[in-house]
Motif scaffolding. Structure first.
Motif, PDB file in Angstrom:
ATOM      1  N   GLY A  22       0.798  -1.046  -0.136  1.00  0.00           N
ATOM      2  CA  GLY A  22      -0.058  -0.110   0.114  1.00  0.00           C
ATOM      3  C   GLY A  22       0.764   1.175  -0.107  1.00  0.00           C
ATOM      4  O   GLY A  22       0.523   2.353  -0.543  1.00  0.00           O
ATOM      5  N   ALA A  23       1.880   1.282   0.924  1.00  0.00           N
ATOM      6  CA  ALA A  23       2.784   2.482   0.976  1.00  0.00           C
ATOM      7  C   ALA A  23       3.923   2.662  -0.220  1.00  0.00           C
ATOM      8  O   ALA A  23       4.588   3.689  -0.035  1.00  0.00           O
ATOM      9  N   LEU A  24       3.912   1.898  -0.976  1.00  0.00           N
ATOM     10  CA  LEU A  24       4.976   1.890  -1.867  1.00  0.00           C
ATOM     11  C   LEU A  24       4.552   2.415  -3.364  1.00  0.00           C
ATOM     12  O   LEU A  24       3.579   2.321  -3.770  1.00  0.00           O
ATOM     13  N   ASP A  25       5.640   3.267  -4.083  1.00  0.00           N
ATOM     14  CA  ASP A  25       5.330   3.581  -5.641  1.00  0.00           C
ATOM     15  C   ASP A  25       5.120   2.490  -6.301  1.00  0.00           C
ATOM     16  O   ASP A  25       5.536   1.331  -6.106  1.00  0.00           O
ATOM     17  N   LEU A  26       4.545   2.837  -7.527  1.00  0.00           N
ATOM     18  CA  LEU A  26       4.083   1.761  -8.584  1.00  0.00           C
ATOM     19  C   LEU A  26       5.476   1.000  -9.100  1.00  0.00           C
ATOM     20  O   LEU A  26       5.158  -0.319  -8.980  1.00  0.00           O
ATOM     21  N   LYS A  27       6.505   1.583  -9.207  1.00  0.00           N
ATOM     22  CA  LYS A  27       7.885   0.568  -9.666  1.00  0.00           C
ATOM     23  C   LYS A  27       8.185  -0.098  -8.521  1.00  0.00           C
ATOM     24  O   LYS A  27       8.360  -1.603  -8.963  1.00  0.00           O
ATOM     25  N   LEU A  28       8.214   0.240  -7.467  1.00  0.00           N
ATOM     26  CA  LEU A  28       8.360  -0.564  -6.468  1.00  0.00           C
ATOM     27  C   LEU A  28       7.703  -1.653  -6.122  1.00  0.00           C
ATOM     28  O   LEU A  28       7.987  -2.862  -5.527  1.00  0.00           O
ATOM     29  N   ARG A  29       6.423  -1.323  -6.420  1.00  0.00           N
ATOM     30  CA  ARG A  29       5.303  -2.297  -5.961  1.00  0.00           C
ATOM     31  C   ARG A  29       5.341  -3.475  -6.923  1.00  0.00           C
ATOM     32  O   ARG A  29       5.208  -4.503  -6.573  1.00  0.00           O
ATOM     33  N   GLU A  30       5.619  -3.160  -8.172  1.00  0.00           N
ATOM     34  CA  GLU A  30       5.676  -4.309  -9.157  1.00  0.00           C
ATOM     35  C   GLU A  30       6.689  -5.251  -8.826  1.00  0.00           C
ATOM     36  O   GLU A  30       6.536  -6.607  -8.664  1.00  0.00           O
ATOM     37  N   ASN A  31       7.938  -4.760  -8.209  1.00  0.00           N
ATOM     38  CA  ASN A  31       8.989  -5.461  -7.835  1.00  0.00           C
ATOM     39  C   ASN A  31       8.814  -6.429  -6.539  1.00  0.00           C
ATOM     40  O   ASN A  31       9.106  -7.327  -6.689  1.00  0.00           O
ATOM     41  N   MET A  32       8.042  -5.739  -5.808  1.00  0.00           N
ATOM     42  CA  MET A  32       7.862  -6.365  -4.464  1.00  0.00           C
ATOM     43  C   MET A  32       6.961  -7.647  -4.707  1.00  0.00           C
ATOM     44  O   MET A  32       6.966  -8.554  -4.012  1.00  0.00           O
ATOM     45  N   GLN A  33       5.738  -7.448  -5.588  1.00  0.00           N
ATOM     46  CA  GLN A  33       4.972  -8.405  -5.651  1.00  0.00           C
ATOM     47  C   GLN A  33       5.733  -9.568  -6.310  1.00  0.00           C
ATOM     48  O   GLN A  33       5.402 -10.671  -5.596  1.00  0.00           O
ATOM     49  N   GLU A  34       6.604  -9.504  -7.197  1.00  0.00           N
ATOM     50  CA  GLU A  34       7.408 -10.728  -7.469  1.00  0.00           C
ATOM     51  C   GLU A  34       8.381 -11.249  -6.573  1.00  0.00           C
ATOM     52  O   GLU A  34       8.186 -12.309  -6.340  1.00  0.00           O
ATOM     53  N   GLU A  35       8.625 -10.400  -5.768  1.00  0.00           N
ATOM     54  CA  GLU A  35       9.628 -10.654  -4.535  1.00  0.00           C
ATOM     55  C   GLU A  35       9.175 -11.482  -3.565  1.00  0.00           C
ATOM     56  O   GLU A  35       9.439 -12.579  -3.045  1.00  0.00           O
ATOM     57  N   LEU A  36       7.682 -11.102  -2.957  1.00  0.00           N
ATOM     58  CA  LEU A  36       6.925 -11.715  -2.193  1.00  0.00           C
ATOM     59  C   LEU A  36       6.649 -13.039  -2.672  1.00  0.00           C
ATOM     60  O   LEU A  36       6.636 -13.905  -1.831  1.00  0.00           O
ATOM     61  N   LYS A  37       6.230 -13.306  -3.999  1.00  0.00           N
ATOM     62  CA  LYS A  37       5.943 -14.446  -4.286  1.00  0.00           C
ATOM     63  C   LYS A  37       7.164 -15.486  -4.276  1.00  0.00           C
ATOM     64  O   LYS A  37       6.780 -16.832  -3.934  1.00  0.00           O
ATOM     65  N   SER A  38       8.296 -14.949  -4.469  1.00  0.00           N
ATOM     66  CA  SER A  38       9.296 -15.973  -4.836  1.00  0.00           C
ATOM     67  C   SER A  38       9.774 -16.134  -3.219  1.00  0.00           C
ATOM     68  O   SER A  38      10.264 -17.286  -2.937  1.00  0.00           O
ATOM     69  N   LEU A  39       9.608 -15.264  -2.156  1.00  0.00           N
ATOM     70  CA  LEU A  39      10.110 -15.408  -0.963  1.00  0.00           C
ATOM     71  C   LEU A  39       8.921 -16.609  -0.604  1.00  0.00           C
ATOM     72  O   LEU A  39       9.410 -17.470   0.154  1.00  0.00           O
ATOM     73  N   GLN A  40       7.698 -16.432  -0.882  1.00  0.00           N
ATOM     74  CA  GLN A  40       6.668 -17.387  -0.123  1.00  0.00           C
ATOM     75  C   GLN A  40       7.273 -18.787  -0.780  1.00  0.00           C
ATOM     76  O   GLN A  40       7.026 -19.548  -0.052  1.00  0.00           O
ATOM     77  N   SER A  78      -6.043  -5.785  -8.649  1.00  0.00           N
ATOM     78  CA  SER A  78      -5.048  -6.250  -9.614  1.00  0.00           C
ATOM     79  C   SER A  78      -3.937  -6.726  -8.724  1.00  0.00           C
ATOM     80  O   SER A  78      -3.405  -8.078  -9.304  1.00  0.00           O
ATOM     81  N   GLU A  79      -3.625  -6.254  -7.480  1.00  0.00           N
ATOM     82  CA  GLU A  79      -2.673  -7.002  -6.584  1.00  0.00           C
ATOM     83  C   GLU A  79      -3.327  -8.217  -6.310  1.00  0.00           C
ATOM     84  O   GLU A  79      -2.426  -9.253  -6.363  1.00  0.00           O
ATOM     85  N   ALA A  80      -4.241  -8.305  -5.799  1.00  0.00           N
ATOM     86  CA  ALA A  80      -4.949  -9.905  -5.578  1.00  0.00           C
ATOM     87  C   ALA A  80      -4.785 -10.707  -6.772  1.00  0.00           C
ATOM     88  O   ALA A  80      -4.394 -11.881  -6.509  1.00  0.00           O
ATOM     89  N   LEU A  81      -5.252 -10.107  -7.645  1.00  0.00           N
ATOM     90  CA  LEU A  81      -5.181 -11.184  -8.982  1.00  0.00           C
ATOM     91  C   LEU A  81      -3.993 -11.668  -9.383  1.00  0.00           C
ATOM     92  O   LEU A  81      -3.899 -13.048  -9.634  1.00  0.00           O
ATOM     93  N   SER A  82      -2.863 -11.014  -9.318  1.00  0.00           N
ATOM     94  CA  SER A  82      -1.651 -11.196  -9.958  1.00  0.00           C
ATOM     95  C   SER A  82      -0.993 -11.854  -8.733  1.00  0.00           C
ATOM     96  O   SER A  82       0.074 -12.751  -9.232  1.00  0.00           O
ATOM     97  N   MET A  83      -1.257 -11.762  -7.532  1.00  0.00           N
ATOM     98  CA  MET A  83      -0.385 -12.629  -6.357  1.00  0.00           C
ATOM     99  C   MET A  83      -0.773 -13.999  -5.854  1.00  0.00           C
ATOM    100  O   MET A  83       0.060 -14.841  -5.495  1.00  0.00           O
ATOM    101  N   ALA A  84      -2.331 -13.851  -5.661  1.00  0.00           N
ATOM    102  CA  ALA A  84      -2.574 -14.815  -4.981  1.00  0.00           C
ATOM    103  C   ALA A  84      -2.902 -16.274  -5.609  1.00  0.00           C
ATOM    104  O   ALA A  84      -3.302 -16.114  -7.023  1.00  0.00           O
ATOM    105  N   ASP A  85      -2.821 -17.268  -4.673  1.00  0.00           N
ATOM    106  CA  ASP A  85      -3.403 -18.419  -5.434  1.00  0.00           C
ATOM    107  C   ASP A  85      -5.129 -18.523  -5.164  1.00  0.00           C
ATOM    108  O   ASP A  85      -5.652 -18.955  -6.193  1.00  0.00           O
ATOM    109  N   ARG A  86      -5.441 -17.888  -4.040  1.00  0.00           N
ATOM    110  CA  ARG A  86      -6.683 -17.861  -4.086  1.00  0.00           C
ATOM    111  C   ARG A  86      -7.295 -16.551  -3.503  1.00  0.00           C
ATOM    112  O   ARG A  86      -6.506 -16.086  -2.555  1.00  0.00           O
TER     113      ARG A  86
END
Lengths: 276, 335
Positions: free
Chosen positions: B165-183, B198-206
């Motif tokens: 929520g508090a990150l800017d757009l570019k950082l947000r996209e990087n962090m999405q991928e990173e959270l997924k790989s960390l998980q 869009s965050e929920a759709l792109s990151m979540a399994d459910r």
């Protein structure tokens, strides 16, 4: 260029007037204090004559040898210390309850805690005295402490509550989330963040208690704290400059903690501003 | 779903006075899942996260974590850790002490603490930052520290409150991928709260979609997107067109609510089309690869997304719209 220098001129003119006003204000506040200090060195012991007929240091020695001064001083220090400790514990707990949880009547509690400092001391004094009388509680060290604690708690509470409000609530939750119980959270997270505020509040409380007269008059009975002793000394014209020597000591003892408290909270405000 | 879900909520309610922040929520989150709780603000998703963390106790119902009843268990006795929205780093400690806070509580020796803290910092790609103060870090770095602090104990479930929520757009996209790989690397169950579909759709399994304290739909992103359970879900997840029963009856012969994806709407010249499907373009926005039209027709507003340059309406703005009947997704009432 002219506009610029004109502006500068106006500004220095303004600051000169402000300087004069500030100097006059300070003189008004501090001149009586200076006179009291001068009388501590006078050779005239029955009445205060200006200018002093002569200067001497003998009153310091006389004061040192007077057991009644020591007794009053020790009582004041003990009362102030105990009232401060009591205020630190109760004031901090109240502040935590008020700032951390939301409960019905929270604002009312907050107001009630602050009320004793808004109330004239004479009301607090009379109220306490009649309460002690009603419950047949004899005057003692503890009746003075209770009287002082009423306003000392407010000072600590005010300091603590302001700091706790700035402390993000999620810090406490983060600590508990990571496995700390309430006590550990208080020790490792809350206390380090409110420590200086508590110290400042404690020192202010100590200073307030140390020179309190009104409430003490109603709760001390036959005991004499230092301010009560001074009041009585002024009525009896015997070795008058002793009072002035004691007054100088009191100024020193109360000024230092207030100055420290001021510096602590001030420095703190600055760091808070820079980290924002 | 496995025999023993990582988190299970059965008929959990949390009321604040008259407000029902959570109202009879049933939820099962499987082990190792990346689970999103999606909804507008005030929908109960954050309360749900706080109930799982133990900061809130349910008014009624039961919370189980790996089969164990967690109802009434305080947060410090749950094997669940949280990454807070404001990161909640301790300002009086340096990064290493923040990360190793839980180890310090468990009286792990100092050298071991330092080693594990550095390991956790490497995990979030912040090696060598241990000596810094939180105030010296950027928002993105603070979040990584908060992550390192939360995973150092390898909790069974990691909760994330609006992690991007508090990150800017570019950082947000990087962090999405990173959270997924960390998980994936940790194999921990991640549960995160977001209001960004869009965050929920792109990151979540459910995804569980929340509204007004209730869970409206739980499903894989594609399922929630393609087959929304209600007009609310259709609107909230991907801004579908929502067609009221009267309109649907007129064009498709079935008196039910239906949703229609804007990209499945075709916009053409008003020829001899069904008069109910002729309308007027009220707004047009160029989105790069596509153009988005807002069309007013027969009392409803419809959005269409067409390839850019494929169609230009006449000056009077009159257009016909068309779609396949199979593009309509029928659903129940408006909740």
């Amino acid at each position: 260029m002219t506009a610029f220098s004109g502006k500068r001129f106006m500004r220095s003119e303004g600051s000169l007037a402000v300087k004069i006003a500030a100097a006059a204000g300070l003189a008004f506040l501090l001149a009586p204090l200076a006179i009291i200090f001068v009388y501590a060195f006078t050779t005239e012991e029955r009445s205060f004559v200006w200018p002093p007929p002569g200067l001497t240091l003998k009153w310091f020695g006389v004061t040192w040898d007077r057991p009644d001064v020591w007794a009053a001083l020790m009582l004041s220090v003990r009362v102030a210390a105990v009232a401060t400790i009591l205020a630190l514990v109760l004031g901090t707990l109240t502040a935590m309850a008020v700032s951390r949880s939301r409960f019905f009547g929270r604002d009312a509690v907050s107001l009630l805690v602050i009320l004793p400092i808004a109330l004239p001391g004479i009301i607090t004094g009379i109220a306490l005295r009649s309460a002690f009388a009603t419950f047949d509680i004899p005057f003692s060290f503890w009746t003075i402490v209770v009287g002082h604690a009423t306003f000392c708690i407010v000072v600590v509470y005010n300091n603590a509550v302001a700091r706790l409000r700035r402390l993000s609530g999620s810090l406490v939750e983060a600590s508990m989330d990571l496995g700390a119980d309430s006590f550990q959270t208080f020790r490792h997270v809350v206390l380090p963040n409110v420590g200086t505020a508590l110290l400042a509040g404690g020192m202010l409380a100590f200073a307030l208690s140390f020179d309190e007269v009104i409430v003490t008059t109603f709760t001390a009975g036959q005991q004499q704290t230092l301010p009560l002793w001074m009041l009585e000394e002024l009525i009896r014209p015997r070795q008058r400059p002793v009072t002035n020597v004691v007054a100088m000591a009191v100024v020193a003892v109360t000024f230092v903690p207030i100055l420290l408290a001021f510096l602590l909270t001030g420095a703190d405000e600055q760091t808070a501003a820079t980290t924002k | 779903m496995s025999e023993r879900p990582a988190v299970s909520l059965s008929r959990v309610s949390r009321h604040f006075g008259l407000t029902r922040a959570m109202d009879e929520v049933d939820l099962e989150i499987a082990e190792g899942e990346f689970f999103a709780m999606l909804g507008p603000s005030g929908s109960g998703k954050t309360t749900c996260l706080r109930v799982i963390a133990g900061f809130e106790q349910p008014t009624s119902g039961e919370v189980r974590i790996f089969g164990e009843n967690a109802t009434g268990v305080p947060p410090y006795r749950r094997n669940v850790n949280t990454v807070f929205q404001d990161y909640a780093l301790f300002p009086h400690m340096n990064v290493a002490d923040n990360v190793a806070y839980s180890l310090m509580l468990r009286k792990v020796p100092k050298a071991e603490r330092a080693r594990q803290a550095e390991e956790a910092l490497e995990m979030v790609r912040l090696p060598g930052y241990g000596a810094r103060r939180p105030a010296e870090l950027s928002g993105g770095q603070r979040q990584r520290v908060a992550l390192a602090r939360a995973i150092i104990n390898r909790p069974k479930v990691l909760l994330l409150d609006e992690p991007l929520g508090a990150l800017d757009l570019k950082l947000r996209e990087n962090m999405q991928e990173e959270l997924k790989s960390l998980q994936r690397r940790l194999g921990i169950t991640f549960v995160f709260v977001t209001h960004d579909q869009s965050e929920a759709l792109s990151m979540a399994d459910r995804i569980a979609v929340f509204n007004a304290g209730k869970v409206i739909q739980v499903g894989a992103p594609e399922e929630v997107y393609r087959r929304p359970a209600s007009p609310f879900v259709a609107d909230f997840v991907g801004s579908s067109n929502i067609l009221p029963p009267d309109f649907v009856e007129a064009v498709a012969g079935e008196k039910r609510w239906a949703s229609l994806r804007p990209e499945q709407v075709r916009v053409t010249e008003p020829g001899d089309a069904n008069p109910r499907l002729v309308g007027r373009v009220t707004a047009q926005s160029y989105l790069g690869a596509t153009t988005r039209f807002a069309v007013a027709l027969d009392g409803i507003a419809l959005h269409a997304i067409v390839p850019a340059g494929s169609f230009q309406p006449a000056d009077d703005g009159r257009v016909a719209i068309a779609f396949d009947r199979s593009a309509l997704h029928f659903m129940d009432g408006p909740a």
